[in-house]
Structure formats: C-alpha cells, structure tokens
Write an enzyme that holds these catalytic residues in place. Structure first.
Site, PDB file in Angstrom:
ATOM      1  N   ASN A  13       0.723  -1.084   0.020  1.00 34.94           N
ATOM      2  CA  ASN A  13      -0.004  -0.044   0.123  1.00 34.94           C
ATOM      3  C   ASN A  13       0.854   1.176  -0.059  1.00 34.94           C
ATOM      4  O   ASN A  13       2.161   1.187  -0.117  1.00 34.94           O
ATOM      5  CB  ASN A  13      -1.083   0.006   1.165  1.00 34.94           C
ATOM      6  CG  ASN A  13      -0.275   0.035   2.529  1.00 34.94           C
ATOM      7  OD1 ASN A  13       0.555   0.826   2.843  1.00 34.94           O
ATOM      8  ND2 ASN A  13      -0.186  -1.103   3.183  1.00 34.94           N
ATOM      9  N   ASP A  30      -4.172  -6.138   4.736  1.00 38.32           N
ATOM     10  CA  ASP A  30      -5.107  -6.922   5.520  1.00 38.32           C
ATOM     11  C   ASP A  30      -4.876  -8.557   4.845  1.00 38.32           C
ATOM     12  O   ASP A  30      -5.416  -9.315   5.854  1.00 38.32           O
ATOM     13  CB  ASP A  30      -6.366  -6.510   5.227  1.00 38.32           C
ATOM     14  CG  ASP A  30      -6.738  -5.059   5.606  1.00 38.32           C
ATOM     15  OD1 ASP A  30      -6.247  -4.847   6.845  1.00 38.32           O
ATOM     16  OD2 ASP A  30      -7.047  -4.283   5.017  1.00 38.32           O
ATOM     17  N   LYS A  32       8.035 -17.518 -10.746  1.00 37.35           N
ATOM     18  CA  LYS A  32       7.248 -16.217 -11.189  1.00 37.35           C
ATOM     19  C   LYS A  32       6.004 -16.981 -11.961  1.00 37.35           C
ATOM     20  O   LYS A  32       6.070 -17.794 -12.770  1.00 37.35           O
ATOM     21  CB  LYS A  32       8.129 -15.693 -12.378  1.00 37.35           C
ATOM     22  CG  LYS A  32       7.463 -14.305 -12.749  1.00 37.35           C
ATOM     23  CD  LYS A  32       8.357 -13.483 -13.634  1.00 37.35           C
ATOM     24  CE  LYS A  32       7.653 -12.331 -14.129  1.00 37.35           C
ATOM     25  NZ  LYS A  32       8.449 -11.594 -15.051  1.00 37.35           N
ATOM     26  N   PRO A  50      -2.510 -11.245  10.659  1.00 39.65           N
ATOM     27  CA  PRO A  50      -3.049 -11.247  11.824  1.00 39.65           C
ATOM     28  C   PRO A  50      -3.191  -9.577  12.269  1.00 39.65           C
ATOM     29  O   PRO A  50      -2.466  -8.889  11.644  1.00 39.65           O
ATOM     30  CB  PRO A  50      -1.901 -11.674  12.734  1.00 39.65           C
ATOM     31  CG  PRO A  50      -0.706 -11.713  11.648  1.00 39.65           C
ATOM     32  CD  PRO A  50      -1.427 -11.845  10.360  1.00 39.65           C
ATOM     33  N   ASP A  51      -3.921  -9.620  13.089  1.00 47.28           N
ATOM     34  CA  ASP A  51      -4.149  -7.929  13.596  1.00 47.28           C
ATOM     35  C   ASP A  51      -3.298  -7.758  14.670  1.00 47.28           C
ATOM     36  O   ASP A  51      -3.510  -8.217  15.977  1.00 47.28           O
ATOM     37  CB  ASP A  51      -5.885  -7.646  14.105  1.00 47.28           C
ATOM     38  CG  ASP A  51      -5.978  -6.094  14.235  1.00 47.28           C
ATOM     39  OD1 ASP A  51      -4.951  -5.624  14.998  1.00 47.28           O
ATOM     40  OD2 ASP A  51      -6.900  -5.745  13.782  1.00 47.28           O
ATOM     41  N   ILE A  52      -2.207  -7.090  14.324  1.00 44.23           N
ATOM     42  CA  ILE A  52      -1.052  -6.853  15.485  1.00 44.23           C
ATOM     43  C   ILE A  52      -1.430  -6.223  16.342  1.00 44.23           C
ATOM     44  O   ILE A  52      -1.193  -6.661  17.644  1.00 44.23           O
ATOM     45  CB  ILE A  52       0.068  -6.305  14.782  1.00 44.23           C
ATOM     46  CG1 ILE A  52       0.683  -7.254  13.577  1.00 44.23           C
ATOM     47  CG2 ILE A  52       1.447  -6.053  15.768  1.00 44.23           C
ATOM     48  CD1 ILE A  52       1.461  -6.321  12.615  1.00 44.23           C
ATOM     49  N   PHE A 107      -4.505   3.584  15.223  1.00 49.14           N
ATOM     50  CA  PHE A 107      -4.573   4.726  14.243  1.00 49.14           C
ATOM     51  C   PHE A 107      -5.810   4.169  13.576  1.00 49.14           C
ATOM     52  O   PHE A 107      -6.109   2.919  13.315  1.00 49.14           O
ATOM     53  CB  PHE A 107      -3.632   5.050  13.285  1.00 49.14           C
ATOM     54  CG  PHE A 107      -2.647   6.120  13.816  1.00 49.14           C
ATOM     55  CD1 PHE A 107      -1.844   5.900  15.017  1.00 49.14           C
ATOM     56  CD2 PHE A 107      -2.591   7.591  13.183  1.00 49.14           C
ATOM     57  CE1 PHE A 107      -0.926   6.873  15.271  1.00 49.14           C
ATOM     58  CE2 PHE A 107      -1.815   8.289  13.791  1.00 49.14           C
ATOM     59  CZ  PHE A 107      -1.131   8.238  14.886  1.00 49.14           C
ATOM     60  N   LYS A 150     -13.850   1.004  16.917  1.00 53.05           N
ATOM     61  CA  LYS A 150     -12.504   0.407  16.573  1.00 53.05           C
ATOM     62  C   LYS A 150     -11.746   0.331  18.080  1.00 53.05           C
ATOM     63  O   LYS A 150     -11.117  -0.564  18.419  1.00 53.05           O
ATOM     64  CB  LYS A 150     -11.587   1.239  15.746  1.00 53.05           C
ATOM     65  CG  LYS A 150     -10.543   0.225  15.002  1.00 53.05           C
ATOM     66  CD  LYS A 150      -9.893   0.943  13.815  1.00 53.05           C
ATOM     67  CE  LYS A 150     -10.788   0.808  12.716  1.00 53.05           C
ATOM     68  NZ  LYS A 150     -10.552   1.319  11.681  1.00 53.05           N
ATOM     69  N   LYS A 197     -10.883  -3.570  19.088  1.00 50.94           N
ATOM     70  CA  LYS A 197      -9.586  -3.929  19.516  1.00 50.94           C
ATOM     71  C   LYS A 197      -8.977  -3.902  21.024  1.00 50.94           C
ATOM     72  O   LYS A 197      -7.809  -3.973  21.194  1.00 50.94           O
ATOM     73  CB  LYS A 197      -8.542  -3.064  18.622  1.00 50.94           C
ATOM     74  CG  LYS A 197      -8.880  -3.099  17.078  1.00 50.94           C
ATOM     75  CD  LYS A 197      -7.702  -2.667  16.211  1.00 50.94           C
ATOM     76  CE  LYS A 197      -8.158  -2.783  14.615  1.00 50.94           C
ATOM     77  NZ  LYS A 197      -7.086  -3.119  13.705  1.00 50.94           N
TER      78      LYS A 197
HETATM   79  O1  C5P Z   1      -8.525  -2.578  11.429  1.00 54.00           O
HETATM   80  P1  C5P Z   1      -7.940  -1.194  10.891  1.00 54.00           P
HETATM   81  O2  C5P Z   1      -6.810  -1.566   9.901  1.00 54.00           O
HETATM   82  O3  C5P Z   1      -8.641  -0.252  10.610  1.00 54.00           O
HETATM   83  O4  C5P Z   1      -7.144  -0.601  12.306  1.00 54.00           O
HETATM   84  C1  C5P Z   1      -6.161   0.056  12.117  1.00 54.00           C
HETATM   85  C2  C5P Z   1      -5.083   0.076  13.231  1.00 54.00           C
HETATM   86  O5  C5P Z   1      -4.880  -1.186  13.581  1.00 54.00           O
HETATM   87  C3  C5P Z   1      -3.795   0.875  12.946  1.00 54.00           C
HETATM   88  O6  C5P Z   1      -3.333   1.439  14.347  1.00 54.00           O
HETATM   89  C4  C5P Z   1      -2.661  -0.283  12.500  1.00 54.00           C
HETATM   90  O7  C5P Z   1      -1.680  -0.071  12.729  1.00 54.00           O
HETATM   91  C5  C5P Z   1      -3.433  -1.444  13.441  1.00 54.00           C
HETATM   92  N1  C5P Z   1      -3.443  -2.721  12.532  1.00 54.00           N
HETATM   93  C6  C5P Z   1      -2.432  -3.956  12.950  1.00 54.00           C
HETATM   94  N2  C5P Z   1      -2.348  -4.966  12.250  1.00 54.00           N
HETATM   95  C7  C5P Z   1      -3.309  -5.351  11.249  1.00 54.00           C
HETATM   96  C8  C5P Z   1      -4.253  -4.141  10.830  1.00 54.00           C
HETATM   97  C9  C5P Z   1      -4.173  -3.062  11.718  1.00 54.00           C
HETATM   98  O8  C5P Z   1      -1.744  -3.478  13.969  1.00 54.00           O
HETATM   99  N3  C5P Z   1      -3.329  -6.277  10.686  1.00 54.00           N
END
Ligand code: C5P
Length: 414
Positions: free
Chosen positions: A223, A292, A302, A318-320, A336, A350, A354
């Site tokens: 991105n 995502d 390739k 994973p959502d870190i 953020f 959010k 989270k």
């Molecule tokens: O769910 P969303 O992408 O809108 O959330 C944004 C926030 O979550 C940001 O702080 C981003 O750094 C964090 N994030 C993360 N891991 C992901 C997706 C988002 O830490 N896979």
C-alpha cells in the site's frame, strides 16, 4: 449559548500603553462566555494594576513565577494545562523576542513553553519597532512554530506617530478568537511553541510504514503508506526521553536519532518483532498500514501470464494491534484509524473492538486534506469513555508531539 462558553482563556498582558485595552478585552472574552485568567508581566504592571484585572475577572491575577503561594494554588504548569488558549494582548516587542528565543525566566514565558494549547499574540508597539527587522524576524519565528499572530492595525499611535502597530480593538480580538474556535483550529495555526512532554523511563514500541506480502519471487501486495507519521512519533517519543523501538516496513526514511529500528517486510514478521518487544514496553503505538491479506501460498516461481484472468487466494493477516491489546501484559495501546465519515463513531467502535486505550483518527477522503505521503496531518484523538482532543492540521512532527503529550498525560495523570 455564548460562543466561548466553557473555553478557558489565559490572557497574557505585557508592557505597553495598549494594555489599558486589555481590561476591556478581558470583559469582552467573558461576555462571550470564556473563563478568563490573567497573567501580567512586570512591564504590564507599570501601566495597569493587577487589582483592576482581578476585580474584572473575579480571579487572582498571576504575576510571579517563583511565588510559593501561587504555586500552592494554581502553579505554572497547572495554569499552562488549564488554558484552552493563551492570548497575549498586547504583545510587546520584548515579549515577541523573548518567546522567539524560548526564554523562561518569567511566568508568561514559562507558560508559553509548558502549554500545548494554541497561542495567540496581538503585537502592539510603535510602528518603527513593529517594522524593525528584528521584530519581524521574531514574529516570523513564532509563526513558523504555529503561534497565531493577530495583526496590528494602522493609525494614530499613543507616541504621536502614525503607522502600523496599534493593538486591534478588544471586540475585534475577541471575534478572532471566537472564529478560530468555530473553525476547530485553523490549518497550521494550532501547534504551539513547545511541548513539555516527559516520557523519561518509558519504553515505547511503534510500528510504521506498509507491509509487503509477496505473491511470487517478483511481485507483491502492498500500500501507499510512507511511514512518515510513525517515524515522526518515534522521533518525538525519543525527544521526550523514551526508549524507542520502531518496527518498520519498507520506507524511504532514515532512522530518527536515538531510535532502535527493526526492519520487516511481511505482517507476520512485524507481529513476531512486535511480540518479542512487548514485555517491558509501557506504550505500543500501531501506526503501520498492515496489509489486510497475504497469499495463502507464495508461488515458488514467477507466475506466468498465460490466461486472461487470474485468481489469487488470499488469507487474512493477523491484527497486530488487537493481538497485543488482548495480552495480559499489554502496554498502553494506541491505534490509528483512517475514516471517511462518522469519524468519532467509527473510531470509538475500533477503540472498543480492539480493546485499545486510545485511538487517533485521520479524516481521509477530503481532497484538501491528504494523509498518505503528506508532510502534514490532522487528527482526532479519542480515549476512555469521553476523552477527545482535536489536533489541527500541522506538520507531522508537531502532530506527533501533540499526540505524545496526550499519551503522556494519560500515563501520568496529575
Ligand atoms: O482495522 P484497521 O486496519 O482499521 O486498524 C487500524 C489500526 O490497527 C492501526 O493502528 C494499525 O496499525 C493496526 N493494525 C494492525 N494490524 C493489522 C491491521 C491494523 O496492527 N493487521
């Protein structure tokens, strides 16, 4: 409801004949609903007495930096935090020079260094003094630091000469403050001379930049994140005394001074690096634009473009931030959010989903307010049940410092 209801205005009065108008100004601000407290320099007291301002505002007037009684009541740092805005009117040439040089040997100078609220100055002086290169350079310095200069009027001056340097009428100044608040803080006018943020002895872990998810040996999913906001936060946190670890996706940026940087590519690598640094961290600020999805399986060779269509199978990354925020040993977690509409509703959603302590929302999708790759940004910061602070558009470094000041306040409530 009056335009300045519930706004706390600290009126700084400095030494100039125009200070006689400051008494009326205090009244006009109160008429508009503001809670007004007054700080006077020694010079101001040669022209008008504290008693006048005390009688008008109903509050004690602050004149001394090193005053035990005053510090026991509302001390200088408390006063700096109390103010929603500082208005210095009149601002003498001496005061402009002192603020431009960051002098802190009197109460007003100290407050201006210690506050993170917007500062307005209404210069008033002899027109030659106002036109002097030194005064103009000092004023320019203040503007560059985000101080709002309420331009002096032209006309007949108390010294008998005619020119630019008259303090605008109290009604005018009051209206300018009303307009500023009504605009929610104008672009490039919200940042302040300095932030008294203290993160000494704190460990701050930050993610920044994009992640890169390979498709095959030559292609990837990513991105437009430049990493500038996360790097600015890392730099500001180090400047505030924190030990900073920055886990960064690929960017063009150099490592800020004093910051330990760990380079990663994919979201899974970012997660691993973050998790290995969570123990012992006091604050986690997730600024990275994590992809995502990633490939279910990265192709070894390739991929050939043999057919007109191609389907890639992706799996969720994973959502870190959420992973960290759910741990028992979680640090103070700041996320953020980029929102195109209903910013508060979505950002607060959010925050809850989270399990965060604080969320900083960008309002994206406005053509006049770019976020990605831009050097400036504006944020709405939400925390707890009803905590909210707007950080108006300013260079990302200043926005980062303002955000960290809020984080520090929440970590060390007074
Ligand atoms: O769910 P969303 O992408 O809108 O959330 C944004 C926030 O979550 C940001 O702080 C981003 O750094 C964090 N994030 C993360 N891991 C992901 C997706 C988002 O830490 N896979």
């Amino acid at each position: 409801m009056a335009a300045l209801t519930s706004k706390k205005i600290l009126l700084g009065i400095t030494g100039g004949i125009a200070s006689y108008k400051s008494a009326i100004l205090a009244r006009r601000l109160q008429d508009a609903g503001a809670d007004v407290r007054v700080v006077m320099t020694d010079g101001a007291q040669a022209f008008i007495t504290p008693l006048t301002l005390q009688a008008l505002t109903g509050n004690p007037v602050h004149t001394e930096l090193l005053d035990e009684a005053a510090e026991a009541g509302m001390g200088h740092i408390e006063l700096a935090r109390w103010a929603d805005a500082i208005l210095i009117a009149p601002a003498s040439a001496n005061t402009l020079a002192r603020l431009a040089n960051g002098l802190a040997d009197d109460l007003l100078g100290t407050l201006c260094l210690a506050t993170r609220s917007p500062i307005f100055v209404a210069p008033a002086m002899n027109h030659q003094m106002w036109a002097h290169a030194a005064t103009q350079a000092n004023t320019q310095t203040l503007i560059e630091r985000g101080v709002t200069v309420l331009e002096p009027d032209s006309g007949h001056q108390a010294c008998g000469e005619t020119g630019s340097g008259r303090m605008p009428e109290p009604e005018d100044l009051t209206q300018q403050i009303i307009d500023w608040f009504a605009r929610g803080g104008s672009p490039d006018q919200s940042h302040v001379i300095s932030h008294a943020t203290n993160l000494a002895n704190k460990r701050v872990l930050i993610t920044a930049g994009p992640t890169v998810e390979p498709i095959d040996p030559v292609r990837y999913i990513s991105n437009h994140s430049s990493g500038k906001m996360g790097y600015a936060i890392a730099e500001a946190a180090a400047a505030a005394g924190a030990t900073v670890t920055l886990v960064s996706g690929p960017t063009q940026l150099s490592t800020p001074p004093g910051v330990t940087r760990i380079d990663v590519q994919q979201a899974n690598d970012m997660l691993d690096a973050v998790l290995s640094h969570v123990p012992g961290s006091d604050v986690f600020i997730a600024v990275a634009a994590v992809a995502d999805y990633r490939m279910a399986a990265i192709a070894d060779e390739k991929i050939k473009k043999n057919s007109d269509e191609m389907t890639l199978t992706l799996v969720k990354n994973p959502d870190i931030l959420k992973t960290v925020a759910q741990r028992a040993d979680r640090p103070y977690c700041v996320g953020f959010a980029a929102e195109t509409e209903h910013v508060e509703k979505h950002a607060r959603g959010k925050l809850l989903r989270k399990n965060l302590d604080m969320i900083a929302a960008n309002h994206v999708g406005q053509s006049d307010a770019p976020v990605f790759g831009s050097d400036s940004n504006a944020l709405d910061v939400y925390w707890g049940d009803d905590g909210h602070q707007h950080i108006a558009r300013a260079p990302k470094n200043d926005v980062a410092a303002a955000l960290l000041a809020i984080v520090a306040d929440q970590l060390n409530p007074t």
